[in-house]
Design an enzyme around this catalytic site. Structure first.
Site, PDB file in Angstrom:
ATOM      1  N   HIS A   1      -2.185   3.935  -5.870  1.00 43.73           N
ATOM      2  CA  HIS A   1      -2.655   2.708  -5.228  1.00 43.73           C
ATOM      3  C   HIS A   1      -2.927   1.595  -6.244  1.00 43.73           C
ATOM      4  O   HIS A   1      -2.862   0.412  -5.906  1.00 43.73           O
ATOM      5  CB  HIS A   1      -3.927   2.997  -4.424  1.00 43.73           C
ATOM      6  CG  HIS A   1      -4.465   1.815  -3.680  1.00 43.73           C
ATOM      7  ND1 HIS A   1      -3.895   1.334  -2.519  1.00 43.73           N
ATOM      8  CD2 HIS A   1      -5.518   1.001  -3.939  1.00 43.73           C
ATOM      9  CE1 HIS A   1      -4.576   0.285  -2.086  1.00 43.73           C
ATOM     10  NE2 HIS A   1      -5.565   0.066  -2.933  1.00 43.73           N
TER      11      HIS A   1
ATOM     12  N   ARG B   1      -0.903  -1.549  -6.801  1.00 43.23           N
ATOM     13  CA  ARG B   1      -1.210  -2.719  -5.967  1.00 43.23           C
ATOM     14  C   ARG B   1      -2.184  -3.647  -6.683  1.00 43.23           C
ATOM     15  O   ARG B   1      -2.003  -4.859  -6.700  1.00 43.23           O
ATOM     16  CB  ARG B   1      -1.788  -2.232  -4.640  1.00 43.23           C
ATOM     17  CG  ARG B   1      -2.163  -3.296  -3.628  1.00 43.23           C
ATOM     18  CD  ARG B   1      -2.489  -2.600  -2.307  1.00 43.23           C
ATOM     19  NE  ARG B   1      -3.145  -3.433  -1.335  1.00 43.23           N
ATOM     20  CZ  ARG B   1      -2.527  -4.243  -0.482  1.00 43.23           C
ATOM     21  NH1 ARG B   1      -1.208  -4.343  -0.517  1.00 43.23           N
ATOM     22  NH2 ARG B   1      -3.204  -4.954   0.410  1.00 43.23           N
TER      23      ARG B   1
ATOM     24  N   LYS C   1      -2.197  -2.510   8.000  1.00 45.87           N
ATOM     25  CA  LYS C   1      -3.334  -2.024   8.762  1.00 45.87           C
ATOM     26  C   LYS C   1      -3.361  -2.658  10.158  1.00 45.87           C
ATOM     27  O   LYS C   1      -2.974  -3.807  10.333  1.00 45.87           O
ATOM     28  CB  LYS C   1      -4.636  -2.337   8.025  1.00 45.87           C
ATOM     29  CG  LYS C   1      -4.825  -1.529   6.740  1.00 45.87           C
ATOM     30  CD  LYS C   1      -6.166  -1.829   6.108  1.00 45.87           C
ATOM     31  CE  LYS C   1      -6.402  -0.962   4.875  1.00 45.87           C
ATOM     32  NZ  LYS C   1      -7.712  -1.246   4.244  1.00 45.87           N
TER      33      LYS C   1
ATOM     34  N   HIS D   1      -3.928  -9.108   3.581  1.00 37.98           N
ATOM     35  CA  HIS D   1      -5.362  -9.259   3.772  1.00 37.98           C
ATOM     36  C   HIS D   1      -5.647 -10.340   4.811  1.00 37.98           C
ATOM     37  O   HIS D   1      -4.964 -11.371   4.852  1.00 37.98           O
ATOM     38  CB  HIS D   1      -6.049  -9.623   2.453  1.00 37.98           C
ATOM     39  CG  HIS D   1      -6.045  -8.502   1.468  1.00 37.98           C
ATOM     40  ND1 HIS D   1      -6.149  -8.697   0.105  1.00 37.98           N
ATOM     41  CD2 HIS D   1      -5.952  -7.155   1.637  1.00 37.98           C
ATOM     42  CE1 HIS D   1      -6.118  -7.530  -0.516  1.00 37.98           C
ATOM     43  NE2 HIS D   1      -6.003  -6.582   0.397  1.00 37.98           N
TER      44      HIS D   1
ATOM     45  N   ARG E   1       0.836  -1.198   0.000  1.00 38.86           N
ATOM     46  CA  ARG E   1       0.000   0.000   0.000  1.00 38.86           C
ATOM     47  C   ARG E   1       0.875   1.255   0.000  1.00 38.86           C
ATOM     48  O   ARG E   1       2.022   1.218   0.447  1.00 38.86           O
ATOM     49  CB  ARG E   1      -0.917   0.018   1.215  1.00 38.86           C
ATOM     50  CG  ARG E   1      -1.864  -1.179   1.326  1.00 38.86           C
ATOM     51  CD  ARG E   1      -2.665  -1.103   2.613  1.00 38.86           C
ATOM     52  NE  ARG E   1      -3.617  -2.194   2.753  1.00 38.86           N
ATOM     53  CZ  ARG E   1      -3.376  -3.342   3.389  1.00 38.86           C
ATOM     54  NH1 ARG E   1      -2.178  -3.524   3.978  1.00 38.86           N
ATOM     55  NH2 ARG E   1      -4.288  -4.285   3.475  1.00 38.86           N
TER      56      ARG E   1
ATOM     57  N   TYR F   1      -9.219  -6.998  -5.884  1.00 40.58           N
ATOM     58  CA  TYR F   1      -8.005  -6.654  -6.618  1.00 40.58           C
ATOM     59  C   TYR F   1      -7.900  -7.415  -7.932  1.00 40.58           C
ATOM     60  O   TYR F   1      -7.057  -7.108  -8.763  1.00 40.58           O
ATOM     61  CB  TYR F   1      -6.771  -6.939  -5.756  1.00 40.58           C
ATOM     62  CG  TYR F   1      -6.611  -5.936  -4.646  1.00 40.58           C
ATOM     63  CD1 TYR F   1      -7.329  -6.067  -3.463  1.00 40.58           C
ATOM     64  CD2 TYR F   1      -5.774  -4.846  -4.790  1.00 40.58           C
ATOM     65  CE1 TYR F   1      -7.204  -5.129  -2.456  1.00 40.58           C
ATOM     66  CE2 TYR F   1      -5.635  -3.903  -3.786  1.00 40.58           C
ATOM     67  CZ  TYR F   1      -6.363  -4.047  -2.628  1.00 40.58           C
ATOM     68  OH  TYR F   1      -6.248  -3.115  -1.645  1.00 40.58           O
TER      69      TYR F   1
END
Length: 311
Positions: free
Chosen positions: A242, A245, A167, A276, A143, A285
């Site tokens: 982004h 990605r 994250k 993820h 990211r 994606y």
């Protein structure tokens, strides 16, 4: 089963092999085929058929109508490669505000052009940083925030790894290709020469020797996109940093198909690589490109032939 019904079945099978559930699409397409069979005129997909079906019932919201037409359009784009007489409804036939930005999948040539444009930035430190940022994101699929948040200590040149904080503070260690290791080592040498007094712990730094800011990074990337001639494909599909990605994810799955690997085994690995929590989070994606769908179709066709030979 009619030829059109068979095409819908094959389309859903191909898309589901990529991880999409498509319950709504199946519902819409099944009823759309029934509509075509019962309506007058050609028994194939036409813009007129699609528009009449998508706008019924009359009291439905514009968003609902646009979603129905979108499901038909995606199918028609795929089916037209098999039957050129099939008509694809225009994108703006039933405009509605999109709920999510569509990913921009970069070609290798476009990524190369972005890298060349970044190399022309001034001063030299800015050029080195942005070229490294773009190359690193394209090569790893991390990211934007993860790339900006990298520290010099995140890069282990001896072990050829990069420790990424994603994250919720979760970390993951990514093995790097030797070319990426050499490029990062070269960048560190450049920054030591260009800004010898910079003691910032960040891996990628600004011309002031500070950590990059997203408020500056994104406008700079948009500027590079303009200089390289990248064009907006639709109101919901604009080239973003982004999207490197998304491009990485699609390229990884395409490689699994074209090299004869097992996509079902690759997907969980890709999800882990991208940070993820669940493989289902990775499906977005893999928004179908024509090339990825064609590879999936070829693989399924080959599997079907093998099964027939064995039976």
């Amino acid at each position: 089963m009619s030829g059109l019904e068979q095409m819908v079945t094959d389309y859903l099978r191909v898309r589901r092999s990529l991880g999409f559930k498509l319950d709504h699409a199946e519902y819409v397409l099944t009823r759309f085929v029934d509509h075509i069979q019962s309506a007058g005129g050609p028994k194939t997909v036409t813009v007129a058929h699609a528009l009449v079906f998508a706008t019924a019932p009359a009291g439905a919201s514009r968003r609902w109508q646009a979603l129905r037409l979108s499901a038909i359009r995606c199918f028609a784009q795929w089916a037209q490669t098999l039957d050129p007489t099939i008509e694809v409804p225009p994108k703006r036939l039933l405009p509605a505000r999109p709920t999510r930005t569509a990913p921009y999948i970069y070609s290798n040539a476009e990524i190369g052009a972005l890298l060349d444009a970044a190399a022309q930035l001034r001063p030299a430190m800015r050029a080195a940083t942005y070229r490294t940022l773009i190359a690193l994101m394209a090569a790893t699929g991390i990211r934007t925030g993860e790339a900006i948040g990298l520290n010099v200590a995140s890069f282990d040149q001896q072990a050829s790894t990069l420790t990424v904080t994603g994250k919720y503070g979760k970390t993951r260690k990514l093995p790097l290709h030797q070319s990426a290791v050499e490029a990062l080592a070269q960048y560190l040498d450049q920054r030591a020469q260009l800004l010898p007094a910079a003691h910032c712990p960040a891996l990628l730094i600004s011309t002031r020797g500070t950590r990059l800011s997203s408020s500056v990074v994104h406008p700079t990337f948009r500027q590079l996109g303009v200089e390289t001639g990248l064009r907006t494909r639709s109101g919901a599909c604009r080239p973003r940093l982004h999207d490197l990605r998304h491009t990485f994810a699609v390229a990884t799955m395409l490689d699994a198909y074209t090299r004869g690997g097992d996509p079902a085994a690759v997907l969980p690995l890709l999800a882990t690589w991208l940070g993820h929590c669940e493989p289902s989070d990775t499906y977005w994606y893999l928004t179908g490109t024509a090339e990825l769908l064609a590879a999936a179709t070829d693989r399924l066709a080959g599997s079907h032939s093998d099964q027939q030979e064995q039976s």
